[in-house]
Design a protein around this motif. Structure first.
Motif, PDB file in Angstrom:
ATOM      1  N   LEU A   1     -11.392   7.676   6.494  1.00 15.20           N
ATOM      2  CA  LEU A   1      -9.985   7.856   6.853  1.00 15.20           C
ATOM      3  C   LEU A   1      -9.153   8.374   5.677  1.00 15.20           C
ATOM      4  O   LEU A   1      -8.592   9.470   5.746  1.00 15.20           O
ATOM      5  CB  LEU A   1      -9.419   6.525   7.367  1.00 15.20           C
ATOM      6  CG  LEU A   1      -8.002   6.559   7.924  1.00 15.20           C
ATOM      7  CD1 LEU A   1      -7.918   7.467   9.136  1.00 15.20           C
ATOM      8  CD2 LEU A   1      -7.537   5.163   8.302  1.00 15.20           C
TER       9      LEU A   1
ATOM     10  N   PRO B   1      -4.877  -0.163   4.704  1.00 11.45           N
ATOM     11  CA  PRO B   1      -5.408   0.838   3.767  1.00 11.45           C
ATOM     12  C   PRO B   1      -5.660   0.231   2.392  1.00 11.45           C
ATOM     13  O   PRO B   1      -5.040  -0.765   2.031  1.00 11.45           O
ATOM     14  CB  PRO B   1      -4.304   1.901   3.711  1.00 11.45           C
ATOM     15  CG  PRO B   1      -3.087   1.265   4.218  1.00 11.45           C
ATOM     16  CD  PRO B   1      -3.467   0.072   5.036  1.00 11.45           C
TER      17      PRO B   1
ATOM     18  N   LEU C   1     -16.461  -0.743   8.980  1.00  9.83           N
ATOM     19  CA  LEU C   1     -16.392   0.646   8.531  1.00  9.83           C
ATOM     20  C   LEU C   1     -15.881   0.696   7.099  1.00  9.83           C
ATOM     21  O   LEU C   1     -15.218  -0.235   6.644  1.00  9.83           O
ATOM     22  CB  LEU C   1     -15.421   1.435   9.420  1.00  9.83           C
ATOM     23  CG  LEU C   1     -15.812   1.616  10.874  1.00  9.83           C
ATOM     24  CD1 LEU C   1     -14.626   2.148  11.647  1.00  9.83           C
ATOM     25  CD2 LEU C   1     -16.973   2.578  10.990  1.00  9.83           C
ATOM     26  N   VAL C   2     -16.183   1.803   6.431  1.00  9.24           N
ATOM     27  CA  VAL C   2     -15.590   2.008   5.110  1.00  9.24           C
ATOM     28  C   VAL C   2     -14.435   2.995   5.316  1.00  9.24           C
ATOM     29  O   VAL C   2     -14.634   4.197   5.376  1.00  9.24           O
ATOM     30  CB  VAL C   2     -16.628   2.567   4.117  1.00  9.24           C
ATOM     31  CG1 VAL C   2     -16.019   2.688   2.727  1.00  9.24           C
ATOM     32  CG2 VAL C   2     -17.847   1.679   4.062  1.00  9.24           C
ATOM     33  N   MET C   3     -13.236   2.437   5.465  1.00  8.16           N
ATOM     34  CA  MET C   3     -12.070   3.263   5.782  1.00  8.16           C
ATOM     35  C   MET C   3     -11.792   4.293   4.685  1.00  8.16           C
ATOM     36  O   MET C   3     -11.289   5.379   4.969  1.00  8.16           O
ATOM     37  CB  MET C   3     -10.833   2.392   5.989  1.00  8.16           C
ATOM     38  CG  MET C   3     -10.851   1.578   7.249  1.00  8.16           C
ATOM     39  SD  MET C   3     -10.837   2.593   8.727  1.00  8.16           S
ATOM     40  CE  MET C   3     -11.098   1.344   9.973  1.00  8.16           C
ATOM     41  N   ASN C   4     -12.104   3.916   3.453  1.00  7.78           N
ATOM     42  CA  ASN C   4     -11.851   4.873   2.369  1.00  7.78           C
ATOM     43  C   ASN C   4     -12.597   6.171   2.602  1.00  7.78           C
ATOM     44  O   ASN C   4     -12.084   7.254   2.340  1.00  7.78           O
ATOM     45  CB  ASN C   4     -12.292   4.284   1.026  1.00  7.78           C
ATOM     46  CG  ASN C   4     -11.418   3.129   0.598  1.00  7.78           C
ATOM     47  OD1 ASN C   4     -10.381   2.897   1.202  1.00  7.78           O
ATOM     48  ND2 ASN C   4     -11.844   2.406  -0.404  1.00  7.78           N
ATOM     49  N   ASP C   5     -13.829   6.053   3.101  1.00 10.82           N
ATOM     50  CA  ASP C   5     -14.664   7.240   3.279  1.00 10.82           C
ATOM     51  C   ASP C   5     -14.287   8.033   4.522  1.00 10.82           C
ATOM     52  O   ASP C   5     -14.360   9.261   4.516  1.00 10.82           O
ATOM     53  CB  ASP C   5     -16.147   6.832   3.386  1.00 10.82           C
ATOM     54  CG  ASP C   5     -16.690   6.339   2.061  1.00 10.82           C
ATOM     55  OD1 ASP C   5     -15.961   6.458   1.063  1.00 10.82           O
ATOM     56  OD2 ASP C   5     -17.824   5.834   2.035  1.00 10.82           O
TER      57      ASP C   5
END
Lengths: 253, 445
Positions: free
Chosen positions: A62, A140, A56-60
């Motif tokens: 979360l 993060p 997943l792209v956590m930045n996008d």
């Protein structure tokens, strides 16, 4: 300036209003955080079922939603921080006393403004706990976290300058807060109008002066000179207007 | 009174100058491309190859993406291009609200885009850094690429507007900045020197020996050819293709598992694509009605490398019993027939003595290029990717999209409790306790 700054800070910290606002801010941002984490967990469950090696792209999914929610909270919190800066002095009649101090209007304004900004930074500091909690579960992107905080502080500073300006216009704190909120929302939604007619030159202008369009890049981890200068110019613009409003007593007599 | 007026005037002038300076500073900053990408993956930074292309850009390029407006992933990439070069402007157009413009550029799907520059245009299928940068590279070319369609052997006609013609392909190629001409080989002594690609689309009659010699000479000088050969239509090209390691199977592909809805088993649907950079991420289904299988020789001629580009499912085979097949009888794969997955498209590259590369691409079908089938599903996309692959060899760049790196997580019950109680209850309660303490101290003081 320093004495005004510390005086304002002591007023904030000795007033229950600050703690109530901070408590509400912490609680609501906590709810946003919990919802975002829950959503990613649910998404991860689905990925585990259908795509075991997926990423997943956590930045996008979360970080960006959490900081976008916090920035929305700032829109509502900052007017409450700024409303008393001049309006309270006017209501209590201490503003005339303030003008007699051997301190220039600029220094008084700077002291009050920086005190308000410090309070805002204190509140944002509470949300660092959320990032620490997040780091216990996932990793993060600290670069994006840092740029998001820089963006929030700059946007908060811009909104605070609007608030100081509104507070200088009236002695009623409620009116000051409402006026600030109204002005901020105008600068917030102005970008939406731009989206309805994307080809016009007016749209480009509206995008440029919209607070939210400049915030978006910070939330992606990108700090651009253009966005930083926008927020600084925005703040300086409204602070200078405030200074002129205060200065107007000289020629109004 | 005069003093007050003078004061107001001087303050007014000062204020105007100050605001003008603010606007000026902002305008300078907004035109200055300075930024710091703090993200771990560098997601907000263009690849260095793209930066080099943009740096040498000396004409204006307008990028139009046809998609829903608003928060858009495409816009994030476009912003990076606009920020990098003052020659690039970007906009997103909703094809639903402005279908006329979409039709003008031949756009028929969300997410497609067109790049305009030097009075030319270049269509891209999706907004990726690789597509955008390569499209800019195509616009930067000093001359248009020239494609010849061979005729004279019963090939599909680029001027023929009916279903069996390939006029639509010609229009689309012309719209993508290619010069397209017919080529009657018999009239020439050699294939024109300006030919960047020669396409042989479904010949029915054999090539003359002189024509085959021309083809060999052209390929021997580093030329590129695309053959679309129907079952039964070898056209005497077998020898030429075998020099590139490709053998034509003489059957018709039958696919009992994956064939076109409403059609019979001789119209296989292809969803398996080769491991070549241009086809990375290509996931549309393509249709090849009455296609032949293409075999790759085990012992390839020296200097030849062959890659398969498209394959049928593993439930397909190459049926040689045409009589049973067209009489509607049940057919089954025999031992001597090639079983699936079988290749319907292959690419052979031969390294020549002078280090140049000659390429031959073969499709086992020509129908997929015709007006009847070109616009079905991903047929046109595949055709364009393959044609571009032949034309752009060595001139385009490959940019890998940065993959998602973060591992998903599933909250355990204890984690779930912690991330709820700590931020939502504990911290606000602590703040309220401090508030009570402050109030208590104030009251005592």
């Amino acid at each position: 300036m320093r004495s005004v700054y510390f005086k304002e800070l002591s007023i904030y910290f000795s007033s229950p209003i600050f703690y109530v606002i901070a408590g509400i801010f912490a609680c609501i941002s906590g709810i946003f955080f919990y919802n975002a984490m829950g959503y990613v967990s649910l998404l991860s469950t689905r990925i585990a079922q259908y795509q075991p090696t997926g990423a997943l792209v956590m930045n996008d999914i979360l970080l960006r939603p959490i900081f976008a929610d916090i920035s929305m909270l700032i829109v509502f919190i900052v007017p409450v921080i700024s409303m008393r800066l001049y309006a309270e002095e006017k209501a209590q009649g201490t503003i005339e006393l303030l003008f007699t101090y051997p301190v220039s209007d600029l220094k008084v304004l700077a002291g009050k403004y920086l005190a308000g900004l410090s309070i805002l930074i204190c509140m944002l500091a509470i949300t660092v706990v959320l990032m620490v909690l997040m780091s216990l579960i996932t990793t993060p992107d600290w670069g994006v976290v840092l740029s998001s905080y820089i963006g929030l502080v700059l946007m908060g500073a811009a909104i605070l300058s609007l608030g100081v300006f509104a507070s200088s216009l009236t002695k009623n704190q409620i009116i000051a807060a409402t006026l600030t909120l109204g002005l901020v929302l105008c600068f917030w939604v102005i970008g939406w109008f731009a989206a309805t007619s994307p080809d016009s030159s007016l749209s480009g202008f509206l995008q440029e002066i919209s607070i939210v369009s400049h915030q978006a890049r910070f939330l992606k981890g990108l700090i651009t000179l253009r966005d930083v200068v926008f927020y600084l110019c925005f703040s300086l613009f409204f602070l200078s207007i405030t200074l002129r409003v205060l200065d107007s007593r000289r020629w109004r007599g | 009174m005069a003093g007050r007026f003078s004061y107001i005037s001087s303050v007014g002038i000062f204020v105007m100058i100050f605001y003008a300076i603010l606007v000026f500073v902002y305008l300078i900053a907004s035109n200055h491309n300075s930024g710091w990408d703090l993200s771990r993956t560098g997601a907000n930074t263009l690849d260095v190859k793209t930066k080099n292309v943009l740096e040498s850009l000396n004409f204006n390029v307008e990028i139009i993406i046809f998609d829903k407006t608003g928060e858009n992933k495409a816009m994030e990439i476009l912003d990076l291009y606009c920020a990098e070069s003052r020659h690039v402007t970007c906009r997103i157009i909703d094809p639903d609200t402005r279908p006329g413009i979409a039709a003008q550029y031949g756009v028929d799907r969300y997410g497609q885009g067109v790049l305009l520059g030097r009075h030319r245009q270049c269509l891209i299928d999706s907004v990726t850094q690789e597509n955008l940068t390569n499209a800019i590279l195509r616009l930067k070319r000093d001359k248009k690429k020239v494609i010849y369609f061979v005729n004279g052997h019963g090939e599909r006609d680029i001027a023929h507007e009916q279903n069996s013609g390939i006029s639509q392909l010609r229009y689309d190629l012309a719209a993508n900045d290619y010069d397209v001409f017919p080529l009657l080989l018999m009239r020439y002594h050699e294939i024109p020197r300006d030919a960047d690609l020669v396409i042989v689309a479904g010949p029915r009659k054999s090539f003359l020996q002189e024509e085959l010699a021309m083809v060999r000479t052209y390929l021997g000088s580093g030329g590129n050819m695309l053959f679309a050969l129907e079952p039964g239509g070898e056209a005497g090209l077998t020898g030429v293709l075998e020099e590139f390691g490709i053998v034509l199977d003489n059957g018709i592909i039958v696919d009992t598992f994956s064939s076109m809805a409403g059609g019979d088993n001789t119209a296989p649907v292809v969803t398996m694509y080769g491991d070549v950079p241009a086809l990375q991420g290509f996931s549309y289904a393509t249709f090849f009605p009455t296609s032949r299988a293409l075999l790759i020789m085990n012992d390839l001629p020296s200097g030849v490398e062959v890659n398969w580009l498209a394959r049928t499912s593993d439930r397909s085979w190459s049926e040689h019993d045409f009589i049973a097949l067209f009489d509607g009888l049940d057919v089954y794969p025999d031992e001597h027939e090639n079983k699936g997955p079988v290749n319907v498209a292959v690419l052979a590259e031969k390294e020549l003595d002078n280090k140049t590369v000659s390429s031959v691409m073969v499709f086992g079908d020509v129908d997929f290029l015709t007006n009847a089938y070109l616009n079905i599903s991903g047929n046109k996309d595949l055709a364009f990717i393959c044609i571009n692959m032949l034309l752009d060899q060595g001139s385009l760049i490959t940019i890998k999209d940065r993959p998602a790196q973060d591992r998903p997580f599933i909250l355990t019950p204890s984690q779930d409790r912690i991330i709820f109680w700590v931020p939502v209850v504990v911290i606000p309660s602590l703040i309220m306790l401090v508030c009570l303490a402050v109030l208590f101290i104030r009251r005592r003081a």
